[in-house]
Structure formats: structure tokens, C-alpha cells
Design a protein around this motif. Structure first.
Motif, PDB file in Angstrom:
ATOM      1  N   GLY A 166     -36.037-103.059  66.121  1.00 43.81           N
ATOM      2  CA  GLY A 166     -37.043-103.879  65.932  1.00 43.81           C
ATOM      3  C   GLY A 166     -36.466-105.083  64.672  1.00 43.81           C
ATOM      4  N   VAL A 167     -35.392-105.521  64.793  1.00 46.00           N
ATOM      5  CA  VAL A 167     -34.750-106.548  63.983  1.00 46.00           C
ATOM      6  C   VAL A 167     -35.642-107.592  64.057  1.00 46.00           C
ATOM      7  CG1 VAL A 167     -32.962-107.877  63.438  1.00 46.00           C
ATOM      8  CG2 VAL A 167     -32.620-105.370  64.197  1.00 46.00           C
ATOM      9  N   THR A 168     -36.075-108.200  62.915  1.00 43.64           N
ATOM     10  CA  THR A 168     -36.846-109.233  62.882  1.00 43.64           C
ATOM     11  C   THR A 168     -36.578-109.952  61.844  1.00 43.64           C
ATOM     12  OG1 THR A 168     -39.299-110.397  63.482  1.00 43.64           O
ATOM     13  CG2 THR A 168     -38.990-108.463  62.049  1.00 43.64           C
ATOM     14  N   ILE A 169     -37.410-111.264  61.483  1.00 44.00           N
ATOM     15  CA  ILE A 169     -37.203-112.252  60.311  1.00 44.00           C
ATOM     16  C   ILE A 169     -37.434-111.431  58.929  1.00 44.00           C
ATOM     17  CG2 ILE A 169     -38.293-113.955  59.080  1.00 44.00           C
ATOM     18  CD1 ILE A 169     -39.127-115.179  61.880  1.00 44.00           C
ATOM     19  N   GLY A 170     -36.399-111.332  58.216  1.00 45.79           N
ATOM     20  CA  GLY A 170     -36.527-110.742  56.930  1.00 45.79           C
ATOM     21  C   GLY A 170     -36.064-109.261  56.824  1.00 45.79           C
ATOM     22  N   SER A 171     -35.746-108.535  57.908  1.00 37.36           N
ATOM     23  CA  SER A 171     -35.312-107.382  58.055  1.00 37.36           C
ATOM     24  C   SER A 171     -33.807-107.245  57.293  1.00 37.36           C
ATOM     25  CB  SER A 171     -34.855-106.898  59.480  1.00 37.36           C
ATOM     26  OG  SER A 171     -35.873-107.019  60.306  1.00 37.36           O
ATOM     27  N   LYS A 172     -33.710-106.010  56.507  1.00 34.19           N
ATOM     28  CA  LYS A 172     -32.553-105.721  55.852  1.00 34.19           C
ATOM     29  C   LYS A 172     -31.814-104.483  57.126  1.00 34.19           C
ATOM     30  CE  LYS A 172     -34.069-106.153  51.114  1.00 34.19           C
ATOM     31  NZ  LYS A 172     -35.189-106.644  51.409  1.00 34.19           N
ATOM     32  N   VAL A 173     -30.400-104.795  57.329  1.00 30.05           N
ATOM     33  CA  VAL A 173     -29.813-104.084  58.144  1.00 30.05           C
ATOM     34  C   VAL A 173     -28.513-103.642  57.738  1.00 30.05           C
ATOM     35  CG1 VAL A 173     -28.841-104.179  60.673  1.00 30.05           C
ATOM     36  CG2 VAL A 173     -30.950-105.586  60.149  1.00 30.05           C
ATOM     37  N   PHE A 174     -28.382-102.417  58.288  1.00 29.89           N
ATOM     38  CA  PHE A 174     -27.095-101.782  57.929  1.00 29.89           C
ATOM     39  C   PHE A 174     -26.320-101.386  59.200  1.00 29.89           C
ATOM     40  CE2 PHE A 174     -25.163 -97.405  56.329  1.00 29.89           C
ATOM     41  CZ  PHE A 174     -23.853 -97.967  56.186  1.00 29.89           C
ATOM     42  N   ILE A 175     -25.123-101.794  59.244  1.00 27.58           N
ATOM     43  CA  ILE A 175     -24.468-101.618  60.584  1.00 27.58           C
ATOM     44  C   ILE A 175     -23.128-100.843  60.414  1.00 27.58           C
ATOM     45  CG2 ILE A 175     -22.983-102.454  62.441  1.00 27.58           C
ATOM     46  CD1 ILE A 175     -24.764-105.179  61.924  1.00 27.58           C
ATOM     47  N   LEU A 176     -23.228 -99.540  60.787  1.00 28.26           N
ATOM     48  CA  LEU A 176     -21.898 -98.532  60.549  1.00 28.26           C
ATOM     49  C   LEU A 176     -20.891 -98.938  61.688  1.00 28.26           C
ATOM     50  CD1 LEU A 176     -24.877 -96.783  59.980  1.00 28.26           C
ATOM     51  CD2 LEU A 176     -22.919 -95.533  58.928  1.00 28.26           C
ATOM     52  N   GLY A 177     -19.602 -99.559  61.247  1.00 25.35           N
ATOM     53  CA  GLY A 177     -18.519 -99.805  62.188  1.00 25.35           C
ATOM     54  C   GLY A 177     -18.506-101.231  62.522  1.00 25.35           C
ATOM     55  N   ALA A 178     -17.130-101.866  62.215  1.00 25.18           N
ATOM     56  CA  ALA A 178     -16.913-103.103  62.323  1.00 25.18           C
ATOM     57  C   ALA A 178     -16.063-103.481  63.647  1.00 25.18           C
ATOM     58  CB  ALA A 178     -16.630-103.894  61.253  1.00 25.18           C
ATOM     59  N   GLY A 179     -16.113-102.643  64.861  1.00 24.61           N
ATOM     60  CA  GLY A 179     -15.467-102.962  65.797  1.00 24.61           C
ATOM     61  C   GLY A 179     -16.141-103.924  66.737  1.00 24.61           C
ATOM     62  N   THR A 180     -15.801-104.104  67.836  1.00 21.62           N
ATOM     63  CA  THR A 180     -16.490-105.183  68.692  1.00 21.62           C
ATOM     64  C   THR A 180     -18.330-104.704  68.685  1.00 21.62           C
ATOM     65  OG1 THR A 180     -14.869-105.427  70.326  1.00 21.62           O
ATOM     66  CG2 THR A 180     -16.760-106.322  71.178  1.00 21.62           C
ATOM     67  N   PRO A 243     -31.959-100.115  53.593  1.00 21.13           N
ATOM     68  CA  PRO A 243     -32.123-100.978  54.926  1.00 21.13           C
ATOM     69  C   PRO A 243     -33.351-100.484  55.654  1.00 21.13           C
ATOM     70  CG  PRO A 243     -30.324 -99.567  54.968  1.00 21.13           C
ATOM     71  CD  PRO A 243     -30.507 -99.561  53.568  1.00 21.13           C
ATOM     72  N   ASP A 244     -33.939-101.651  56.541  1.00 21.31           N
ATOM     73  CA  ASP A 244     -35.037-101.313  57.212  1.00 21.31           C
ATOM     74  C   ASP A 244     -34.837-100.603  58.602  1.00 21.31           C
ATOM     75  OD1 ASP A 244     -37.321-102.656  55.624  1.00 21.31           O
ATOM     76  OD2 ASP A 244     -35.760-104.303  56.058  1.00 21.31           O
ATOM     77  N   ILE A 245     -33.425-100.990  58.831  1.00 18.47           N
ATOM     78  CA  ILE A 245     -32.723-100.525  60.192  1.00 18.47           C
ATOM     79  C   ILE A 245     -31.271-100.230  59.993  1.00 18.47           C
ATOM     80  CG2 ILE A 245     -32.173-101.003  62.618  1.00 18.47           C
ATOM     81  CD1 ILE A 245     -34.753-103.408  61.087  1.00 18.47           C
ATOM     82  N   SER A 246     -31.005 -99.238  60.459  1.00 14.98           N
ATOM     83  CA  SER A 246     -29.415 -98.808  60.698  1.00 14.98           C
ATOM     84  C   SER A 246     -28.979 -98.775  61.948  1.00 14.98           C
ATOM     85  CB  SER A 246     -29.345 -97.570  59.707  1.00 14.98           C
ATOM     86  OG  SER A 246     -29.471 -97.762  58.452  1.00 14.98           O
ATOM     87  N   ILE A 247     -27.597 -99.493  62.181  1.00 19.08           N
ATOM     88  CA  ILE A 247     -27.392 -99.331  63.550  1.00 19.08           C
ATOM     89  C   ILE A 247     -25.961 -98.634  63.814  1.00 19.08           C
ATOM     90  CG2 ILE A 247     -26.855-100.833  65.462  1.00 19.08           C
ATOM     91  CD1 ILE A 247     -28.624-102.932  64.459  1.00 19.08           C
ATOM     92  N   GLU A 248     -26.021 -97.386  63.995  1.00 17.60           N
ATOM     93  CA  GLU A 248     -24.526 -96.538  64.045  1.00 17.60           C
ATOM     94  C   GLU A 248     -23.672 -96.956  65.424  1.00 17.60           C
ATOM     95  OE1 GLU A 248     -21.451 -94.480  63.780  1.00 17.60           O
ATOM     96  OE2 GLU A 248     -22.789 -93.982  65.580  1.00 17.60           O
TER      97      GLU A 248
END
Length: 356
Positions: A166-180, A243-248
Motif C-alpha cells: 500500500g505504498v502511496t503519497i507520503g508513505s514512510k518506507v523501510f527496505i531491508l536489503g540493498a541488492g537488486t 515506517p508505515d511499510i517495511s519491505i523485507e
């Protein structure tokens, strides 16, 4: 076109990867024969090579690898109307074999009988020529290169993940892993309007790449960092917010745990990375803070959106391709990917076109 021209990368069993000459297939009525141009090596390709299977998908017979692909139409089947010889296309590797309940609901990626390139027993596209269902081949505008077309596959994973989260305007997002996969999630999150994006990784080089690609904050993780310590670093980076959304995107148990602790109450944790079959997750924390956990398995209905994103220049995936090899050097390309060198390794299958 002689049979011996179809050089293919074939996995026979664990650790047994070979270059072979295979016959050039002929397209069925609803298929096209493709001259493959660019194929990215995915972590799953390496996993099959090193382990002979992923979960329930076990290699039982020789299989052509590669599912991140683009190419040009060489021949069309008798019933194909929307494509012609010479068209440049991106190839969606998942094709439903039947119209089941998942397909009727628009989630064909969940169909248990789906054909999927380079997943046992289905052959992939790491070859000079292959046939594919024409309905899952998408025309590329002139402004979108073959390599960009191949990158639509990992980009699709990110589009699906960001939709699920549900990423949208204004979301705070945490991404775990900086591969592709982590980096394409960064690009898609930005494109969908996320205001702040935090990304973490063990590799300083990958974090530097993330910074160049628009990450708001980067967090270097070492192997001694605990899940709760990582979640606190995320909170500090966001000035006390969560973060509103974390993406592992790693599949590592510690990152799955950190995703739970870092996500705000009522937020969403999206699990993209595929790790062990079972993991120790802080379920009580999920329950009392009502953090939703949503799985991501491949993608569905993403290729047209991805083509538009690339054509409009809203997203640039070119910086992700760090290594290129001709098809004849596929074994070296796989070794490079296995070492974790760079970001995306691309194989060039057309001997007459080795350009990006």
C-alpha cells in the motif's frame, strides 16, 4: 537458422551447469519464436545451480535457466495478431495453464499449475532462441532498451510488493536489503510517492548505490546487530517516527524480525525475500500492535505498468546493471553473481548485439 545456433545454459543437477547446443523450437499457433537478447541472472538461478532446488521446486531433469529476459520476435504462430517479426519485447515468465479460481480473481501468480520459466520442470530463456506465449510478450517502445526490458522482471517484483504494502503519497518506507530487489523497491516506492525511504544492508557499496538512487537514509548493518537494535536505528533515522511499510528483501530471519519491530503499529510488513521454510518471528509483537504481514510471490498484472514507467523515465534501472557477459561466458557470469560482485549481471545472448 540451423539447430546448432541455439546455444543454451542448461542445469543438469546441483553444481552441474553446462553450455549446450539445442534445437531451435517452432512456435505453436498462439506462440512466438523469440531471438533472445538480454537475460539477467537472478538469485534463484544461482540457488538452483548451487542447491538443485528451491522449496518444493526440485530439479529432476535438465533445465534451461533464466527468467529475466527480453528479445525480438523472429516468427509468429498462426493465431498471433498483435505481434510481428522484428518487434522488440519484454517477456513475462509466468503463464497460467488453466483458468482457475486464482486466475479468475486476477491473481494468476498463485495458480499452482502456472508455467514459469526456469522453475522445474519448465525451461527458461537463457538461450539464443525460445518460444513463448504471445500474450505474455510485451512490445518495448524504442526508448526502452533490451536490458531495460529484461529488468522489467525484478521491477515487477517491486511493483507487486509496493502494491501489496500500500505504498502511496507520503508513505514512510523501510527496505531491508540493498541488492537488486531492494533497490528496485526503492525506485518504485519513490515513484509511488513515498516521502522518506530508509534502506539497510551489510554492504557499504550497495548502500552507496542506494544513496545515489534516492534513498533518504541508509543504515549499515553488521553481523552482530540485533533485530531490535536495527529497528531503533530506523526510528532514529526517521526522527522518532516508524515506517508505515517495511519491505523485507533478504529472507534472513534477523531481517524478518527487524521488520516486525521497526514497522509502526497498524502498519504493514511485506515479505519478499525467500529464506528458510520456517523462521522465528515475534508473533506477540505483531498481534498487540496489529502489524499486517503480507507475502509476495512473484507478481501479476505488472508488465504494462513497468513498460510505462520506463518509457516515461519515471524510473531508471540502468545503474543496476553492473556486469555484462556474452552468452558463451555464462559460467563466469554465474560465478560473478555467486560472489555477490556488483548488482545485476546481464548475459547478452545475441552475438550480433552486445550493446546495453
Amino acid at each position: 537458422m540451423a539447430e546448432h545456433e541455439n546455444l543454451s545454459v542448461v542445469l543438469h543437477k546441483k553444481h552441474d551447469l553446462r553450455l549446450e547446443k539445442r534445437p531451435i523450437p517452432q512456435p505453436g499457433p498462439n506462440e512466438v519464436l523469440l531471438k533472445i537478447d538480454s537475460v539477467g541472472i537472478c538469485g534463484s538461478d544461482v540457488h538452483y545451480w548451487q542447491n538443485g532446488g528451491i522449496g518444493d521446486f526440485i530439479l529432476k531433469k535438465p533445465m534451461v535457466l533464466g527468467h529475466e529476459a527480453s528479445g525480438s520476435v523472429s516468427k509468429v504462430g498462426s493465431e498471433v495478431r498483435h505481434l510481428k517479426a522484428g518487434d522488440r519485447v519484454a517477456i513475462e515468465p509466468g503463464i497460467p495453464r488453466e483458468i482457475d479460481e486464482h486466475c479468475r480473481a486476477g491473481r494468476y501468480n498463485l495458480s499452482p499449475t502456472i508455467f514459469f520459466s526456469a522453475t522445474p520442470p519448465d525451461d527458461g530463456n537463457l538461450c539464443r532462441y525460445n518460444t513463448h506465449d504471445a500474450s505474455y510478450c510485451y512490445k518495448l517502445p524504442e526508448s526502452v532498451s533490451f536490458e531495460d526490458g529484461a529488468m522489467i522482471e525484478p521491477l515487477s517484483v517491486a511493483i507487486h510488493a509496493c502494491r501489496r504494502g500500500g505504498v502511496t503519497i507520503g508513505s514512510k518506507v523501510f527496505i531491508l536489503g540493498a541488492g537488486t530487489i531492494g533497490l528496485v523497491n526503492l525506485l518504485v516506492s519513490k515513484s509511488m510517492g513515498a516521502s522518506q525511504i530508509v534502506i539497510c544492508d551489510l554492504s557499504m557499496d550497495r548502500l552507496e548505490k542506494a544513496k545515489q538512487m534516492g534513498a533518504s537514509f541508509t543504515i549499515a548493518v553488521d553481523r552482530g546487530t540485533s533485530a531490535k537494535e536495527l529497528s531503533q536505528k530506523v526510528k532514529q533515522a526517521l526522527g522518532g517516527a516508524m515506517p508505515d511499510i517495511s519491505i523485507e528483501c533478504t529472507g534472513a530471519e534477523l531481517c524478518e524480525q527487524a521488520g516486525v519491530f521497526a514497522t509502526k503499529s497498524g502498519g504493514v510488513l511485506v515479505l519478499v525475500g525467500m529464506g528458510k521454510p520456517s523462521a522465528n518471528i515475534p508473533v506477540l509483537d505483531l498481534i498487540i500492535r496489529e502489524v499486517d504481514v503480507r507475502g509476495v510471490f512473484r507478481y501479476c498484472n505488472t508488465w504494462p505498468v513497468a513498460v510505462d514507467m520506463l518509457a516515461s523515465k519515471r524510473i531508471d534501472v540502468k545503474p543496476l546493471v553492473t556486469h555484462r557477459f556474452p552468452l558463451e561466458e555464462a559460467l563466469e557470469a554465474f560465478e560473478t553473481t555467486k560472489k555477490g560482485t556488483g548488482i545485476k549481471v546481464m548475459l547478452k545472448c545475441d552475438p550480433n548485439n552486445q550493446e546495453p
